[in-house]
Design a protein around this motif. Structure first.
Motif, PDB file in Angstrom:
ATOM      1  N   PRO A  40      81.161  71.408 -15.130  1.00 24.16           N
ATOM      2  CA  PRO A  40      80.977  72.187 -13.887  1.00 24.16           C
ATOM      3  C   PRO A  40      79.976  73.321 -14.067  1.00 24.16           C
ATOM      4  O   PRO A  40      79.898  73.951 -15.122  1.00 24.16           O
ATOM      5  N   PHE A  41      79.218  73.573 -13.009  1.00 19.66           N
ATOM      6  CA  PHE A  41      78.279  74.692 -12.955  1.00 19.66           C
ATOM      7  C   PHE A  41      78.564  75.506 -11.703  1.00 19.66           C
ATOM      8  O   PHE A  41      78.992  74.962 -10.678  1.00 19.66           O
ATOM      9  N   SER A  42      78.309  76.795 -11.774  1.00 20.54           N
ATOM     10  CA  SER A  42      78.528  77.648 -10.616  1.00 20.54           C
ATOM     11  C   SER A  42      77.449  77.453  -9.559  1.00 20.54           C
ATOM     12  O   SER A  42      77.658  77.759  -8.383  1.00 20.54           O
ATOM     13  N   ALA A  43      76.283  76.940  -9.955  1.00 23.15           N
ATOM     14  CA  ALA A  43      75.186  76.701  -9.025  1.00 23.15           C
ATOM     15  C   ALA A  43      74.450  75.436  -9.430  1.00 23.15           C
ATOM     16  O   ALA A  43      74.332  75.117 -10.613  1.00 23.15           O
ATOM     17  N   VAL A  44      73.958  74.709  -8.451  1.00 23.37           N
ATOM     18  CA  VAL A  44      73.249  73.470  -8.728  1.00 23.37           C
ATOM     19  C   VAL A  44      71.990  73.714  -9.543  1.00 23.37           C
ATOM     20  O   VAL A  44      71.631  72.914 -10.413  1.00 23.37           O
ATOM     21  N   ALA A  45      71.314  74.825  -9.287  1.00 25.81           N
ATOM     22  CA  ALA A  45      70.103  75.123 -10.057  1.00 25.81           C
ATOM     23  C   ALA A  45      70.406  75.219 -11.545  1.00 25.81           C
ATOM     24  O   ALA A  45      69.600  74.786 -12.378  1.00 25.81           O
ATOM     25  N   ASP A  46      71.569  75.779 -11.890  1.00 24.29           N
ATOM     26  CA  ASP A  46      71.958  75.853 -13.303  1.00 24.29           C
ATOM     27  C   ASP A  46      72.120  74.449 -13.872  1.00 24.29           C
ATOM     28  O   ASP A  46      71.708  74.159 -15.002  1.00 24.29           O
ATOM     29  N   GLY A  47      72.734  73.570 -13.084  1.00 23.31           N
ATOM     30  CA  GLY A  47      72.926  72.203 -13.535  1.00 23.31           C
ATOM     31  C   GLY A  47      71.617  71.452 -13.701  1.00 23.31           C
ATOM     32  O   GLY A  47      71.426  70.701 -14.668  1.00 23.31           O
ATOM     33  N   MET A  48      70.687  71.657 -12.764  1.00 25.66           N
ATOM     34  CA  MET A  48      69.400  70.986 -12.864  1.00 25.66           C
ATOM     35  C   MET A  48      68.595  71.495 -14.059  1.00 25.66           C
ATOM     36  O   MET A  48      67.902  70.725 -14.736  1.00 25.66           O
ATOM     37  N   THR A  49      68.703  72.771 -14.342  1.00 25.79           N
ATOM     38  CA  THR A  49      68.038  73.324 -15.524  1.00 25.79           C
ATOM     39  C   THR A  49      68.642  72.722 -16.791  1.00 25.79           C
ATOM     40  O   THR A  49      67.917  72.372 -17.736  1.00 25.79           O
ATOM     41  N   ALA A  50      69.968  72.586 -16.792  1.00 24.95           N
ATOM     42  CA  ALA A  50      70.638  71.973 -17.939  1.00 24.95           C
ATOM     43  C   ALA A  50      70.224  70.516 -18.099  1.00 24.95           C
ATOM     44  O   ALA A  50      70.055  70.015 -19.220  1.00 24.95           O
TER      45      ALA A  50
END
Length: 290
Positions: free
Chosen positions: A194-204
């Motif tokens: 889980p990520f708090s924001a989609v941008a964090d997930g896309m960066t990951a």
């Protein structure tokens, strides 16, 4: 669609607030029609003179950080699916383009029961029974799906089925639709991150920390073509429960709801919504993974 060329670093920075807020809009499934009927709209005076807007003769629209494919440039541009939708709805109600003003708000303001600083909000907000207790929704203007994004050079770049992604680390936005749909699709056959924001997930995803990211497919197509060009959408996940639908948001028991819903219904019936989808959303050819 006019695009301003920017560096990858600038694009990523620009996407962070947009995706952090925008993709949070889609949560649990919903999709029932709002309570207002067409007959109540017919009985109302659905004109700028008859509508009880915050400012007489003006339609105030709430939105947050603009990002593609929903807004191309500022909301006032009329470009992007939701910007164009707002102006089409306004036109149905008799408002000129200059009579539409935009108010910058947060997603929390949009779905909270507090009195709104807008007449209507357009911000990818999923219709749910829980939210209907706090706000009104227009008739649905879009049925959404959850897409799966992978890195071009990653281990799962050629995935074409759910089985192909078993064993992957799959990013989702915590407490949102993507989490429920991902768990339903794979159960314990993937590791959900889980990520708090989609941008964090896309960066990951771009850095290889996760193998895939699940998000709204229309936003996913834009994310992979505009903001993270080293990724691509491989497909959508099977739906869970009722179709996930988006609606315009109004104050609870707003006097405008019936007229706004009638305008959306007209745009659906006369083919305008389909034209807007063809122009601004590019997900029709994305297959469902099985």
């Amino acid at each position: 669609m006019p695009l301003v060329l920017r560096s990858r670093r600038t694009l990523t920075a620009a996407l962070v607030p947009a995706l952090a807020l925008g993709l949070a809009a889609c949560s649990s499934d919903g999709g029932e029609e709002p309570g207002s009927s067409s007959s109540s709209a017919a009985a109302a005076d659905c004109t700028p003179e008859g509508l009880q807007t915050l400012t007489d003769g003006t339609l105030t629209v709430g939105a947050s950080e603009p990002f593609e494919p929903w807004y191309v440039g500022e909301p006032t541009s009329g470009e992007g699916f939701e910007s164009a939708l707002v102006y089409a709805v306004a036109d149905e109600l008799g408002f000129a383009k200059d009579d539409v003003v935009w108010e910058s708000v947060t997603f929390e303001q949009i779905i909270s029961p507090a009195i709104k600083p807008f007449d209507v909000a357009a911000y990818q907000t999923t219709i749910t029974e829980e939210r209907k207790g706090a706000v009104d929704f227009s008739s649905p203007y879009l049925t959404s799906r959850q897409g799966v994004i992978v890195a071009d050079s990653g281990e799962f770049s050629a995935a074409a089925s759910l089985a192909d992604l078993e064993g992957a680390k799959v990013g989702v936005t915590a407490s949102q639709t993507s989490l429920d749909v991902t768990e339903a699709a794979w159960g314990d056959k993937v590791e959900v991150v889980p990520f708090s924001a989609v941008a964090d997930g896309m960066t990951a995803l771009s850095s290889g920390t996760v193998d895939a990211m699940v998000m709204d497919v229309d936003q996913g197509v834009a994310a992979t073509t505009v903001y993270f060009p080293d990724t691509h959408v491989v497909g959508t996940l099977p739906s869970v429960g009722e179709p996930e639908q988006l609606g315009l948001v109004l104050d609870k028991d707003s006097a405008l709801t019936a007229c706004v819903s009638a305008a959306v219904d007209t745009l659906a019936e006369d083919g305008t919504l389909d034209e807007l989808k063809t122009t601004w959303l590019k997900s029709d050819d994305v297959p469902e993974l099985s």
